[in-house]
Design a protein around this motif. Structure first.
Motif, PDB file in Angstrom:
ATOM      1  N   ASP A  26       0.826  -1.206   0.000  1.00  0.00           N
ATOM      2  CA  ASP A  26       0.000   0.000   0.000  1.00  0.00           C
ATOM      3  C   ASP A  26       0.864   1.262   0.000  1.00  0.00           C
ATOM      4  N   SER A  27       1.963   1.238   0.718  1.00  0.00           N
ATOM      5  CA  SER A  27       2.834   2.414   0.759  1.00  0.00           C
ATOM      6  C   SER A  27       3.546   2.642  -0.574  1.00  0.00           C
ATOM      7  N   ARG A  28       3.570   1.630  -1.425  1.00  0.00           N
ATOM      8  CA  ARG A  28       4.181   1.753  -2.747  1.00  0.00           C
ATOM      9  C   ARG A  28       3.154   1.912  -3.853  1.00  0.00           C
ATOM     10  N   GLY A  29       1.882   2.121  -3.480  1.00  0.00           N
ATOM     11  CA  GLY A  29       0.853   2.348  -4.481  1.00  0.00           C
ATOM     12  C   GLY A  29       0.230   1.087  -5.040  1.00  0.00           C
ATOM     13  N   ARG A  30       0.453  -0.020  -4.399  1.00  0.00           N
ATOM     14  CA  ARG A  30      -0.140  -1.282  -4.843  1.00  0.00           C
ATOM     15  C   ARG A  30      -1.331  -1.597  -3.952  1.00  0.00           C
ATOM     16  N   SER A  31      -2.106  -2.601  -4.335  1.00  0.00           N
ATOM     17  CA  SER A  31      -3.325  -2.953  -3.624  1.00  0.00           C
ATOM     18  C   SER A  31      -3.015  -3.643  -2.284  1.00  0.00           C
ATOM     19  N   PHE A  32      -3.508  -3.039  -1.190  1.00  0.00           N
ATOM     20  CA  PHE A  32      -3.302  -3.633   0.130  1.00  0.00           C
ATOM     21  C   PHE A  32      -3.962  -4.999   0.217  1.00  0.00           C
ATOM     22  N   TRP A  33      -5.238  -5.068  -0.204  1.00  0.00           N
ATOM     23  CA  TRP A  33      -6.002  -6.302  -0.025  1.00  0.00           C
ATOM     24  C   TRP A  33      -5.480  -7.439  -0.882  1.00  0.00           C
ATOM     25  N   LEU A  34      -5.001  -7.147  -2.075  1.00  0.00           N
ATOM     26  CA  LEU A  34      -4.428  -8.194  -2.918  1.00  0.00           C
ATOM     27  C   LEU A  34      -3.181  -8.787  -2.263  1.00  0.00           C
ATOM     28  N   TRP A  35      -2.292  -7.925  -1.794  1.00  0.00           N
ATOM     29  CA  TRP A  35      -1.059  -8.409  -1.183  1.00  0.00           C
ATOM     30  C   TRP A  35      -1.311  -9.008   0.197  1.00  0.00           C
ATOM     31  N   PHE A  36      -2.340  -8.538   0.887  1.00  0.00           N
ATOM     32  CA  PHE A  36      -2.712  -9.147   2.157  1.00  0.00           C
ATOM     33  C   PHE A  36      -3.181 -10.585   1.929  1.00  0.00           C
ATOM     34  N   ALA A  37      -4.016 -10.784   0.901  1.00  0.00           N
ATOM     35  CA  ALA A  37      -4.490 -12.128   0.578  1.00  0.00           C
ATOM     36  C   ALA A  37      -3.339 -13.014   0.129  1.00  0.00           C
ATOM     37  N   LEU A  38      -2.448 -12.471  -0.685  1.00  0.00           N
ATOM     38  CA  LEU A  38      -1.279 -13.252  -1.099  1.00  0.00           C
ATOM     39  C   LEU A  38      -0.403 -13.598   0.102  1.00  0.00           C
ATOM     40  N   GLY A  39      -0.333 -12.691   1.052  1.00  0.00           N
ATOM     41  CA  GLY A  39       0.441 -12.944   2.270  1.00  0.00           C
ATOM     42  C   GLY A  39      -0.137 -14.084   3.089  1.00  0.00           C
ATOM     43  N   TRP A  40      -1.451 -14.244   3.063  1.00  0.00           N
ATOM     44  CA  TRP A  40      -2.070 -15.369   3.775  1.00  0.00           C
ATOM     45  C   TRP A  40      -1.871 -16.677   3.024  1.00  0.00           C
ATOM     46  N   LEU A  41      -1.972 -16.614   1.690  1.00  0.00           N
ATOM     47  CA  LEU A  41      -1.854 -17.842   0.900  1.00  0.00           C
ATOM     48  C   LEU A  41      -0.412 -18.318   0.791  1.00  0.00           C
ATOM     49  N   LEU A  42       0.483 -17.391   0.506  1.00  0.00           N
ATOM     50  CA  LEU A  42       1.904 -17.716   0.329  1.00  0.00           C
ATOM     51  C   LEU A  42       2.744 -16.721   1.118  1.00  0.00           C
ATOM     52  N   PRO A  43       2.848 -16.896   2.427  1.00  0.00           N
ATOM     53  CA  PRO A  43       3.459 -15.853   3.264  1.00  0.00           C
ATOM     54  C   PRO A  43       4.876 -15.464   2.866  1.00  0.00           C
ATOM     55  N   LEU A  44       5.796 -16.385   2.823  1.00  0.00           N
ATOM     56  CA  LEU A  44       7.182 -16.015   2.540  1.00  0.00           C
ATOM     57  C   LEU A  44       7.381 -15.669   1.075  1.00  0.00           C
ATOM     58  N   VAL A  45       6.705 -16.380   0.188  1.00  0.00           N
ATOM     59  CA  VAL A  45       6.843 -16.112  -1.243  1.00  0.00           C
ATOM     60  C   VAL A  45       6.360 -14.705  -1.568  1.00  0.00           C
ATOM     61  N   SER A  46       5.200 -14.320  -1.037  1.00  0.00           N
ATOM     62  CA  SER A  46       4.670 -12.985  -1.326  1.00  0.00           C
ATOM     63  C   SER A  46       5.557 -11.893  -0.741  1.00  0.00           C
ATOM     64  N   PHE A  47       6.114 -12.136   0.433  1.00  0.00           N
ATOM     65  CA  PHE A  47       6.987 -11.144   1.060  1.00  0.00           C
ATOM     66  C   PHE A  47       8.234 -10.906   0.208  1.00  0.00           C
ATOM     67  N   PHE A  48       8.886 -11.989  -0.233  1.00  0.00           N
ATOM     68  CA  PHE A  48      10.094 -11.836  -1.038  1.00  0.00           C
ATOM     69  C   PHE A  48       9.786 -11.323  -2.444  1.00  0.00           C
ATOM     70  N   LEU A  49       8.621 -11.670  -2.992  1.00  0.00           N
ATOM     71  CA  LEU A  49       8.222 -11.146  -4.294  1.00  0.00           C
ATOM     72  C   LEU A  49       8.004  -9.633  -4.210  1.00  0.00           C
ATOM     73  N   LEU A  50       7.315  -9.183  -3.182  1.00  0.00           N
ATOM     74  CA  LEU A  50       7.104  -7.743  -3.009  1.00  0.00           C
ATOM     75  C   LEU A  50       8.436  -7.035  -2.781  1.00  0.00           C
ATOM     76  N   PHE A  51       9.321  -7.652  -2.002  1.00  0.00           N
ATOM     77  CA  PHE A  51      10.653  -7.077  -1.775  1.00  0.00           C
ATOM     78  C   PHE A  51      11.400  -6.926  -3.100  1.00  0.00           C
ATOM     79  N   ALA A  52      11.309  -7.936  -3.972  1.00  0.00           N
ATOM     80  CA  ALA A  52      11.977  -7.866  -5.275  1.00  0.00           C
ATOM     81  C   ALA A  52      11.375  -6.760  -6.144  1.00  0.00           C
ATOM     82  N   LEU A  53      10.049  -6.605  -6.114  1.00  0.00           N
ATOM     83  CA  LEU A  53       9.404  -5.541  -6.896  1.00  0.00           C
ATOM     84  C   LEU A  53       9.811  -4.160  -6.394  1.00  0.00           C
TER      85      LEU A  53
END
Length: 85
Positions: A26-53
């Motif tokens: 959200d602080s980078r202009g992306r969807s909070f709810w989309l990344w929140f849901a991805l964080g629940w489904l794939l916690p570490l993968v989504s975190f490192f993917l967002l970090f890479a982006l």
């Protein structure tokens, strides 16, 4: 009763990554709810993917300048709206 307490602690601990991922997105202009849901489904993968982006955006000078230009335009638009009112 101790089982319910432990379960609550585990749920709170697990929800830390989705909340953090959603906040960073959200602080980078992306969807909070989309990344929140991805964080629940794939916690570490989504975190490192967002970090890479985020790293890709910060390390690319063109993307960084584009982000700065968008911020300047957003602030100018807010000031223009205040003057109209």
């Amino acid at each position: 009763m101790p089982f319910i307490d432990m379960l609550f602690v585990v749920v709170v601990a697990i929800s830390f990554i989705p909340i953090l991922t959603g906040y960073c997105a959200d602080s980078r202009g992306r969807s909070f709810w989309l990344w929140f849901a991805l964080g629940w489904l794939l916690p570490l993968v989504s975190f490192f993917l967002l970090f890479a982006l985020i790293a890709r955006d910060e390390l690319n000078p063109g993307r960084r300048l584009l982000g700065e230009a968008r911020e300047i335009l957003r602030e100018a638009d807010k000031k223009a709206k205040k003057l109209r009112v």
